[in-house]
Design an enzyme around this catalytic site. Structure first.
Site, short mmCIF file in Angstrom:
data_model
loop_
_atom_site.label_atom_id
_atom_site.label_comp_id
_atom_site.label_asym_id
_atom_site.label_seq_id
_atom_site.Cartn_x
_atom_site.Cartn_y
_atom_site.Cartn_z
N GLU A 94 -0.71 -3.45 -2.19
CA GLU A 94 0.33 -4.26 -1.58
C GLU A 94 -0.19 -5.68 -1.29
OE1 GLU A 94 2.09 -2.05 1.60
OE2 GLU A 94 2.93 -3.83 2.56
N CYS A 114 -8.43 2.72 2.75
CA CYS A 114 -9.50 2.20 3.59
C CYS A 114 -10.16 3.38 4.28
CB CYS A 114 -8.89 1.26 4.64
SG CYS A 114 -10.11 0.47 5.73
N CYS A 118 -9.03 3.07 11.58
CA CYS A 118 -8.37 2.54 12.78
C CYS A 118 -7.08 3.32 13.04
CB CYS A 118 -8.06 1.04 12.61
SG CYS A 118 -9.54 0.04 12.38
#
Ligand code: SAH
Length: 343
Positions: A94, A114, A118
């Site tokens: 994206e 990733c 987080c």
């Protein structure tokens, strides 16, 4: 399809000239091909000053490297465009383009997924699928320029992925994108955002290239930071702040602290005061980002009054702070959410 072939868009002009020599050609052919690539050639047959025999040879050992636009959405509110690009292995990434009056900024992805984990971020939900190659990072910009007819003036490495977890390819990308005969985007117009991999931040500083560094801080406290950002277990707040100071010393650039405001987690005045203490005296700027709601996560945005109270505490302490306005909120949210929905 492209196994064992080399992507020519991964090469600087000098490297392309060297590559020509390795396949028994004159080095000036490298410059000609480099110039074709940045003129937008999509296949070797577009390169009409290159002999057919060489075009055939190139086709056997190499490929140019082109992303395909899979989907494009445009915000009716502010003209922000979101692109989904299809990679050669069918993965999807994206990219976002924000068109302000005086500048065109593109937010690029660095990895497919990733692994930083987080808790509030959509990009990390399925972990890391793979790193992007330098050309795959670069071509996001090339394709957006071609599609819109506009020159991209500013870049933020704030899309999916952690640039310092794909450091070798990121370094190569920075070199390519800055090249005078390539896209020629100045280092001062590029911002790299990291979740805080301290040793790599120092390595980046040692390169002494004047790009802007943004650090995703999100809490002044180690325990709170570790709850929302697993990477904080490896690199405590003191460590990443020291790395920022080192970055400033080496590059003379102001560092940005990104602070995603999450209701009831990190949005109190006490948090704001602790931030002031932490960053006092550092050449910096704090960017407050009211959290974008991610379907799979149950974090919420604080009420507006909390957001502005937080900013006021920083301002009263002479810490420059801005609240980031959310662009393109009508077209698939932010931070890797469009890609997840599309899948
Ligand atoms: N890996 C890098 C860059 C990608 S994220 C980094 O961590 O900095 C870019 C910024 O968006 C980071 O500050 C990240 O913490 C923040 N972010 C991610 N998901 C978000 C969300 N749902 N709402 C608000 N900010 C978010």
């Amino acid at each position: 399809m492209n196994q064992n072939k080399v992507a020519l868009k991964n090469f600087t002009e000098e490297e392309l000239k060297e590559f020509m020599k390795t396949i028994g050609e004159k080095s000036f052919r490298g410059s000609q091909i480099y110039s074709w690539i940045y003129k937008g050639a999509k296949s070797f047959d577009d390169m009409n000053n290159i002999p057919k025999s060489l075009r055939d040879k190139l086709d056997e050992v190499s490929y140019i490297g082109n992303l395909e636009i899979e989907l494009k959405l445009e915000s009716k509110k502010d003209g922000t465009k979101k692109y989904l690009f299809l990679l050669n292995d069918e993965n999807i990434i994206e990219t976002v383009m924000m068109d302000y009056e005086s500048r065109v900024t593109v937010c690029i992805s660095n990895q497919v997924g990733c692994r930083m984990g987080c808790k509030f971020c959509a990009s990390t939900i399925d972990g890391l699928l793979r790193n992007l190659e330098p050309w795959e990072i670069l071509d996001q910009i090339i394709k957006i320029q071609e599609d819109t007819g506009k020159r991209v003036s500013n870049l933020v490495l704030m899309g999916s992925g952690e640039p310092l977890d794909n450091f070798e390819n990121t370094k190569k990308f920075l070199k390519l994108v800055n090249d005078k005969n390539g896209l020629n985007i100045g280092y001062r117009h590029i911002t790299l955002s990291t979740c805080g991999i301290a040793p790599k931040m120092r390595e980046l500083a040692d390169l002494e290239i004047p790009i802007n560094l943004a650090l995703s801080l999100h809490s002044p406290y180690d325990d709170k930071r570790q709850e929302i950002m697993p990477v904080a277990k490896a690199y405590p707040v003191k460590d990443i702040i020291d790395a920022c100071k080192y970055y400033i010393k080496k590059t003379n650039r102001r560092v940005t602290f990104e602070y995603s405001l999450i209701k009831g987690v990190n949005d109190s005045e006490k948090d704001a005061e602790a931030i002031c203490k932490l960053v006092k005296g550092i050449l910096c700027h704090v960017n407050l980002i009211p959290i974008n709601n991610v379907e799979e996560r149950d974090f919420e945005r604080p009420d507006k009054s909390y957001i502005y109270k937080f900013r006021d505490v920083l301002e009263k302490n002479n810490i420059p702070a801005t609240v980031r306005i959310s662009m393109g909120s009508d077209i698939g949210g932010a931070c890797g959410q469009l890609r997840r929905k599309h899948k």
